[in-house]
Design an enzyme around this catalytic site. Sequence first.
Site, PDB file in Angstrom:
ATOM      1  N   GLY A 114       6.485   0.773 -16.655  1.00  0.00           N
ATOM      2  CA  GLY A 114       5.699   0.937 -15.437  1.00  0.00           C
ATOM      3  C   GLY A 114       6.025   2.263 -14.763  1.00  0.00           C
ATOM      4  O   GLY A 114       7.171   2.713 -14.770  1.00  0.00           O
TER       5      GLY A 114
ATOM      6  N   ALA B 266       8.176   2.248  -8.031  1.00  0.00           N
ATOM      7  CA  ALA B 266       9.495   1.834  -8.511  1.00  0.00           C
ATOM      8  C   ALA B 266       9.797   2.461  -9.874  1.00  0.00           C
ATOM      9  O   ALA B 266      10.852   3.081 -10.062  1.00  0.00           O
ATOM     10  CB  ALA B 266       9.571   0.312  -8.585  1.00  0.00           C
TER      11      ALA B 266
ATOM     12  N   ARG C  21       0.646 -10.691   8.343  1.00  0.00           N
ATOM     13  CA  ARG C  21      -0.504 -10.923   7.471  1.00  0.00           C
ATOM     14  C   ARG C  21      -0.800 -12.390   7.215  1.00  0.00           C
ATOM     15  O   ARG C  21      -1.954 -12.805   7.228  1.00  0.00           O
ATOM     16  CB  ARG C  21      -0.253 -10.219   6.132  1.00  0.00           C
ATOM     17  CG  ARG C  21      -0.261  -8.730   6.299  1.00  0.00           C
ATOM     18  CD  ARG C  21       0.104  -8.022   5.021  1.00  0.00           C
ATOM     19  NE  ARG C  21       0.008  -6.582   5.245  1.00  0.00           N
ATOM     20  CZ  ARG C  21       0.315  -5.672   4.336  1.00  0.00           C
ATOM     21  NH1 ARG C  21       0.746  -6.044   3.149  1.00  0.00           N
ATOM     22  NH2 ARG C  21       0.203  -4.391   4.611  1.00  0.00           N
TER      23      ARG C  21
ATOM     24  N   GLU D 242       7.716  -4.537  -7.076  1.00  0.00           N
ATOM     25  CA  GLU D 242       6.991  -5.795  -6.871  1.00  0.00           C
ATOM     26  C   GLU D 242       7.291  -6.819  -7.958  1.00  0.00           C
ATOM     27  O   GLU D 242       7.124  -8.016  -7.744  1.00  0.00           O
ATOM     28  CB  GLU D 242       5.473  -5.517  -6.790  1.00  0.00           C
ATOM     29  CG  GLU D 242       4.658  -6.731  -6.340  1.00  0.00           C
ATOM     30  CD  GLU D 242       3.157  -6.457  -6.209  1.00  0.00           C
ATOM     31  OE1 GLU D 242       2.760  -5.282  -6.293  1.00  0.00           O
ATOM     32  OE2 GLU D 242       2.395  -7.412  -6.029  1.00  0.00           O
TER      33      GLU D 242
ATOM     34  N   LEU E 152       6.071  -0.130  -0.244  1.00  0.00           N
ATOM     35  CA  LEU E 152       6.370   1.234  -0.679  1.00  0.00           C
ATOM     36  C   LEU E 152       7.853   1.503  -0.486  1.00  0.00           C
ATOM     37  O   LEU E 152       8.517   2.109  -1.321  1.00  0.00           O
ATOM     38  CB  LEU E 152       5.529   2.239   0.124  1.00  0.00           C
ATOM     39  CG  LEU E 152       4.013   2.018   0.095  1.00  0.00           C
ATOM     40  CD1 LEU E 152       3.295   3.148   0.813  1.00  0.00           C
ATOM     41  CD2 LEU E 152       3.506   1.922  -1.328  1.00  0.00           C
TER      42      LEU E 152
END
Lengths: 257, 645
Positions: free
Chosen positions: B41, B45, B338, B433, B449
């Site tokens: 990835g 990160a 949220r 994540e 972030l």
Amino acid sequence: MIFTLKIWRQKNASDNGGLVTYKVDDISPDSSFFEMLDSLNQQLIARGEDPVAFDHDCREGICGTCSLYINGRPHGPLKGTTTCQLHMRSFRNGETIFVEPWRCGAFPVVKDLIVDRSAFDRIIQAGGYVSVNSGGIPDANTLPVPKPAADAAFDAAACIGCGACVASCPNASAMLFVAAKVSHLALLPQGRVEAERRVQNMVATMDSLGFGGCSNTYACEAECPKEITIANIARMNREFLAAKLFAEKEKQVSFSL
Amino acid sequence: MINLNAGSPRVPLAEQWSSYKAGCKLVNPNNKRKLDIIVVGTGLAGASAAATLGQLGYNVKSFCYQDTPRRAHSIAAQGGINAAKNYQNDGDNIFRLFYDTIKGGDYRARESNVYRLASISPDIIDLCVAQGVPFAREYGGLLANRSFGGTQVSRTFYARGQTGQQLLIGAYSALSRQIAEGTVRLYNRRDVLDIVVIDGKARGIIARNLVTGEIERHSAHAVVLASGGYGNVFYLSTNAMGSNVTPAWSAYKKGALFANPCFTQIHPTCIPVHGEFQSKLTLMSESLRNDGRIWVPAEKADAEKLRKREITPEQVHESKRDYYLERRYPAFGNLVPRDVASRAAKERCDAGYGVGSTGLAVYLDFGDAIKRLGVEAISARYGNLFQMYEQITADNPYKTPMMIYPAVHYTMGGLWVDYELMTNVPGLFAIGECNFSDHGANRLGASALMQGLADGYFVLPYTISGYLSNEIHTPQIQTTLPEFHTAVREVGDRLAKLKNTGGKQSVDHFHKQLGKIMWEYCGMSRNEAGLQTAIGLISDLKEEFASDVRIPGGLKEYNPELEKAWRVQDFIELGDLMVRDALQRKESCGGHFREEYQTSDGEALRNDDGFSFVGAWEYKGGSAPELHKEELRFEAVKPSQRSYK
């Protein structure tokens, strides 16, 4: 809505490829261009045919994965819009739409509408960074940056690396892409330290990868989905010239030592 | 029962990280270049980790499925990044950021990891600015901040509405520098389909070259997963089309525990769904809630007329509007976290007050803000978001209120990791994540972030050296070892089986079905009966997929349908695990709202006595997965009922 699509199909890099005609119907004007292609692909899969391969990922106009000439224009008819943000309401019902991959020697076709843009990565690797390591950094507010400079740097840094500038240019020049990165870093004090070396290395790498020269057609600016201006190219040319002059001076200094 | 020990240093919270760093074992520079590390990835990160490990002199291999690392989905993050700099002198400090994150996560995150995150946050801003990230600035030349998503201080740094993009370009440029220096080798357009474990340690991966279809073996002394979240299990989400759980899922199947899979974040401000053909949802930054006011009509008759477009929202008189967040949560108003904002929107729409053609939307209105500040000021703050909204919906938010509805955005759950960010499989790390560690049951805005970059730039480079210091005598791992052969064979068999299924339905057909099941039964609110139903439906879907999927094209070529098929098959299995996790968690907390557990006024009812633990699941092959628990201990913060009233 119904559309006739003329789509470039090409099995792989060595295949010749050609345009194939398809029809789609029952397309909502609110669907995006890619949702229209999704629906074509669902049809093709149901018929046992190979779906059309196209590059896409975020579908919100920021990752820069999508490309496509749509009726001959990079990212289609709307200004400042990527293909993924284009909706079918921007087309006439019954319209024939031509869909093709970027055409540029430095971006070879991978399959159908997908091209290989790794040349852009090579250009960034040649100097599109500030050489700092993750540690030992002074407080961020130690060095004030005038707001206009920071804003201008942001405008240049908004480039998404999609390649529309190259695709729109009759010379397939990558000047706008390179200039955006050179400007972004040259406008900030953090990037100034390496500015001379950066511009020379990035331009040399761009030249070596088969991109053409700039002849000021401004097509890149007109088609850039992030509306990066050609003022950046002027800035890069200035940086480049200054770097060359400075490099000469540096040579003389080192001789005299 | 696996003993889940986080291994946090046994000193007071504020001293843990410095104490860890003081005692952490290092690797000599001569040995570093003999050690291989795989990073999967290239989002915030992954790119920051690969770049930093490369700078340190390790031999790094970086993998991404995109054509270039710069396109990883971190790029789409809009709002900002938190850091306890206290530049605004408004009472911020490390403890407060830590406290807000723990509280925002509804007391389901590990104190030690979160405190470290808060303490590292200022360093991230320093580094990003040095890299040339063009954060917003004041006219005096210093950095600007804004208040963001459920906090009372202004600690969020931002670059217009494109903070993720600018931070990712910073990390990508640092990565590019290491690629040029030869310490990082990039493998783009690769799907990582399996993790190779040898003698109990992670020693490599099996990747598929997406262009040629070739199955590749890559070995390393340690494997770092930074493969992002699993929101696409819902089919419609704000994730990129290619975002997937596959690397994390293959780790799970190789013995790594998957923690809190049911903790998913439904973001309150997204553009509502408009049709069956829809392929993804678009987020409108939470920063809009700083100036926009959320409302629905106070009377059902008005809602009905609005849905039928018989009246426009401007025609609903001020006195007949229900600004329900301001009404229910006067202290935080439109800026509640949220999970609270999302549930409140669903509550109003379910009660029949929703607007838009589907009745599944609420208004986000800038009318008052434009009157107060002028069009120009609003355009400077949100211009790009307004433009994006208009492109998608053909409505102009300067003239008429935006319509928004919650959508799946982020997943707090992920691979279980200890204080060193290592999974329970030695040598297998998970950052960003794709791990579970920092956000508990709900993530605060502008914290993703921060976590991605903290893990990659500043945490992993230390903690991985502790592990690798014991590996300096291990020579390069050979990819001819039997474990690699087995893994390649298994991957090849599964691909061939998928390809040869010879069914009738496309992969998307199954993905949409899965999305509907997950959204209906394991979405914004959940209950026992629904979750039981979901288990049955997912099991049926799994069988149907195995017998009826149709994948055109070949194995040894560019084949996007084949890629999707593998990912969706993993998502179906993950869906089952999420539902099981949601079933066992008999409480409401953060993004996990169980209808059986709520207060009389409809707020989430947490159960600290029974459920103050991390639920980490172990794969058991054909039989049901086994739950392990890491008890959460709160020493610095006393869990209390979250109140934003």
